[in-house]
Design a protein around this motif. Structure first.
Motif, PDB file in Angstrom:
ATOM      1  N   LYS C   2       0.532  -0.849  -0.292  1.00  0.00           N
ATOM      2  CA  LYS C   2       0.270  -0.128   0.224  1.00  0.00           C
ATOM      3  C   LYS C   2       0.873   1.101  -0.389  1.00  0.00           C
ATOM      4  O   LYS C   2       1.861   1.564   0.804  1.00  0.00           O
ATOM      5  N   THR C   3       1.221   2.336  -0.714  1.00  0.00           N
ATOM      6  CA  THR C   3       1.616   3.168  -1.081  1.00  0.00           C
ATOM      7  C   THR C   3       0.785   4.128  -1.670  1.00  0.00           C
ATOM      8  O   THR C   3       1.029   5.271  -1.597  1.00  0.00           O
ATOM      9  N   ASP C   4      -0.395   5.013  -0.290  1.00  0.00           N
ATOM     10  CA  ASP C   4      -1.222   5.494  -0.776  1.00  0.00           C
ATOM     11  C   ASP C   4      -0.854   6.421   0.446  1.00  0.00           C
ATOM     12  O   ASP C   4      -0.423   5.921   2.008  1.00  0.00           O
ATOM     13  N   PRO C   5      -1.303   7.426   0.164  1.00  0.00           N
ATOM     14  CA  PRO C   5      -0.104   8.964   1.216  1.00  0.00           C
ATOM     15  C   PRO C   5      -0.572   7.990   2.610  1.00  0.00           C
ATOM     16  O   PRO C   5       0.057   8.644   3.573  1.00  0.00           O
ATOM     17  N   GLY C  38      13.867   7.185  -1.976  1.00  0.00           N
ATOM     18  CA  GLY C  38      13.155   8.175  -2.605  1.00  0.00           C
ATOM     19  C   GLY C  38      11.835   8.100  -3.394  1.00  0.00           C
ATOM     20  O   GLY C  38      11.301   9.181  -3.565  1.00  0.00           O
ATOM     21  N   SER C  39      11.100   7.528  -3.268  1.00  0.00           N
ATOM     22  CA  SER C  39       9.568   7.320  -3.578  1.00  0.00           C
ATOM     23  C   SER C  39       8.951   7.740  -2.803  1.00  0.00           C
ATOM     24  O   SER C  39       7.695   8.275  -3.288  1.00  0.00           O
ATOM     25  N   ILE C  40       9.136   7.769  -1.387  1.00  0.00           N
ATOM     26  CA  ILE C  40       7.823   8.785  -0.507  1.00  0.00           C
ATOM     27  C   ILE C  40       8.118  10.485  -1.077  1.00  0.00           C
ATOM     28  O   ILE C  40       7.230  10.857  -0.749  1.00  0.00           O
ATOM     29  N   TYR C  41       9.088  10.608  -1.581  1.00  0.00           N
ATOM     30  CA  TYR C  41       9.170  11.822  -2.373  1.00  0.00           C
ATOM     31  C   TYR C  41       7.849  11.936  -3.617  1.00  0.00           C
ATOM     32  O   TYR C  41       8.031  13.320  -4.336  1.00  0.00           O
ATOM     33  N   HIS C  42       7.605  11.522  -4.368  1.00  0.00           N
ATOM     34  CA  HIS C  42       6.233  11.168  -5.484  1.00  0.00           C
ATOM     35  C   HIS C  42       4.831  11.421  -4.267  1.00  0.00           C
ATOM     36  O   HIS C  42       4.509  11.925  -4.960  1.00  0.00           O
ATOM     37  N   HIS C  43       5.004  11.567  -2.945  1.00  0.00           N
ATOM     38  CA  HIS C  43       4.007  11.314  -2.081  1.00  0.00           C
ATOM     39  C   HIS C  43       4.276  13.124  -1.400  1.00  0.00           C
ATOM     40  O   HIS C  43       2.750  13.111  -1.033  1.00  0.00           O
ATOM     41  N   LEU C  50       5.496  16.157   4.984  1.00  0.00           N
ATOM     42  CA  LEU C  50       5.080  15.064   5.828  1.00  0.00           C
ATOM     43  C   LEU C  50       5.039  15.183   7.646  1.00  0.00           C
ATOM     44  O   LEU C  50       3.694  14.878   7.962  1.00  0.00           O
ATOM     45  N   LEU C  51       5.614  16.111   8.314  1.00  0.00           N
ATOM     46  CA  LEU C  51       5.488  16.023   9.251  1.00  0.00           C
ATOM     47  C   LEU C  51       4.579  16.717   9.888  1.00  0.00           C
ATOM     48  O   LEU C  51       2.998  16.506  10.010  1.00  0.00           O
ATOM     49  N   ILE C  52       3.725  18.098   8.540  1.00  0.00           N
ATOM     50  CA  ILE C  52       2.747  18.392   8.846  1.00  0.00           C
ATOM     51  C   ILE C  52       1.622  17.789   8.732  1.00  0.00           C
ATOM     52  O   ILE C  52       0.362  17.830   9.743  1.00  0.00           O
TER      53      ILE C  52
END
Lengths: 180, 180, 180, 180
Positions: C2-5, C38-43, C50-52
């Motif tokens: 599951k890679t949804d944000p 690296g992929s996190i930066y797509h979301h 991300l913190l926010i």
DNA sequence: GATGAATGAGCATTCATTCAT
DNA sequence: CATGAATGAATGCTCATTCAT
């Protein structure tokens, strides 16, 4: 606290033998001598000088304990060779490392002077053995046999160090004795 | 800028051979591979792992170039021993250092895993030679002779490295060949 | 995988809660989500975002689980306050940390936006409680009592976290309930 | 350039209070004390030790400024509690952060010793308050009230820190005073 | 979208050396 | 002579971020 340079050298030799030159810090040496690291610089201008004097000390120990045996004018060549091998064998069985081989990589990288001392030591030692063998084998063959004997000793010490078996050293002592 | 790990290992081996493990910094390795020091950690989790893989690489080279020769089932023991000695001789004449002996002091101090790899390598090699000698000399004597042969080779390589003379290595190769 | 944000946010929240924002690396988050860092930066464009969004997610959880309870128009003030305290108590007994207090030091240093979200959350919550108390206590006293209640809850959660005792939280829930 | 360690500790405390332990680098501490980061290691063997000594320093400040007040044998329990609350109130109004709560997440993750010091501090403080309340309330109730008082104080300080309002702290001081 | 290699700045720590006292 | 504080450069390692594929 004994702070005379000779104590410093002995302590350093012991540390160099177990941890190597690079991994032994001036603070280690200080700790082991009861000095602070800053104080070592009253006795040696820098670590390289300390390395050199440690090497000279080791060479001195061999001069006194091993080479002297091989030079005694009151003995036959056979006796002198045997005496030398006895001294060498017990020295390495005790220490399990040839300090000069151990220090070689560091000497090579960090001190031309140290490097040359070590090289000269091995050549001198070989020449000494060669002199013992010359009467029996003649110049050329003696030189060849002596070189071989020295390399064998060092190889046996390496083997003792890495594999932990004393047998190689004893075997090679035996065979060198048989040369005369 | 595809940096495959095997290139990193070869470059590291080369640096370790000339400067030793401790004195080779990650930055040195980076410089030599065109990487930044941080980038190396993409391929190896730490310097110790790199050391281990370098050691395994060296062992692999011996497996392929030296041990294989000694195991060829199509040859007599004599031919296999000669082939192995040829391989060893030319390998060391070329490199002038036994990388594993060179790395030993650092491995001893910094990595139990590396230490064991090196010890095992020498024992395995000795056992291999022992197997070649067994038919002619019997178990015990073969073991003794093989140990002696290995220690001699390593001693000769040390002599080559420190004193710079190839003669000891050639001489010892000669005598090992004469065993069969 | 599951890679949804929203999954990323939940996983990050869980990591932030246990290790804190600063000590949680993008690689940690990747590992925990089955993504590569690296992929996190797509979301999310960066870690601050991300913190926010994690903070907004936590606030959303409170909106849904806690504040909603306090706003149900079908219940009396007493019932709403009790429902809110029940929700809060069970939430903190389960998590043992107030994520927003936990994230505060990092938010303070690294993100004005995160900082303001957290401050607004606590003020909003206080105002909500104040509204429940107003009919009985009047504007000013209700404000005072609500502020005090909120600080007590957070203090009790800190106590739970550091000292490990649930008693303080239960005690303070009890007393807040007694306000109505 | 005599840098006494206590100055280093105070400077570190101040940095830790504003930026946290993790985000404060040795270079930051160096900059704030006029030292190079390497020089700090002359006074503390590592960053964790520095953390621990900072925590001990804070605890010492409380021992001297807060606990002492609560232990004065010449005063009644009421007077001692009031004195303690006065000291606490002015301390936190001045600093606006409880350093030990602030350091907790980092201590939890990075230093068992620091963690235990902080836990012990809060328990000790609670026991101290409990002793003041015991004559009036009896063992069990005093323990409960003391725990509650401590959690309230910490909650009020958190509120002061995050929301910026002093009112919660004043309110809670007031109510703790009323206990005797 | 996802991947994985690379970056570059930063971090805690070590260490040979210097020097005022 | 000895001390201990300080230096500054180096080391192994981490990490948010970028980007070609």
């Amino acid at each position: 606290m004994k702070t005379d340079p000779s104590n410093l050298i002995e302590v350093s030799l012991s540390l160099f033998r177990s941890k190597g030159y690079r991994r032994t810090s001036m603070a280690d040496i200080g700790r082991a001598t009861g000095l602070l690291k800053g104080s070592i610089y009253h006795h040696f201008p820098n670590k390289e000088r300390l390395l050199i004097e440690v090497i000279q000390h080791v060479i001195g120990l061999f001069e006194d304990g091993v080479f002297t045996e091989a030079r005694r004018p009151d003995l036959t060549e056979k006796q002198r060779l045997d005496g030398m091998i006895d001294a060498v064998e017990s020295y390495y069985i005790q220490h399990r490392v040839c300090a000069l081989v151990h220090l070689w990589p560091d000497a090579l990288q960090e001190s031309a002077e140290a490097r040359e001392l070590i090289q000269k030591f091995f050549r001198d030692w070989r020449d000494l053995v060669s002199d013992l063998l010359k009467p029996k084998y003649g110049q050329a063959e003696a030189h060849r046999l002596a070189t071989d004997a020295l390399a064998r000793i060092e190889g046996a010490v390496i083997w003792l160090q890495i594999v932990g078996e004393e047998q190689a050293l004893k075997q090679c002592s035996e065979e060198i004795r048989k040369l005369l």
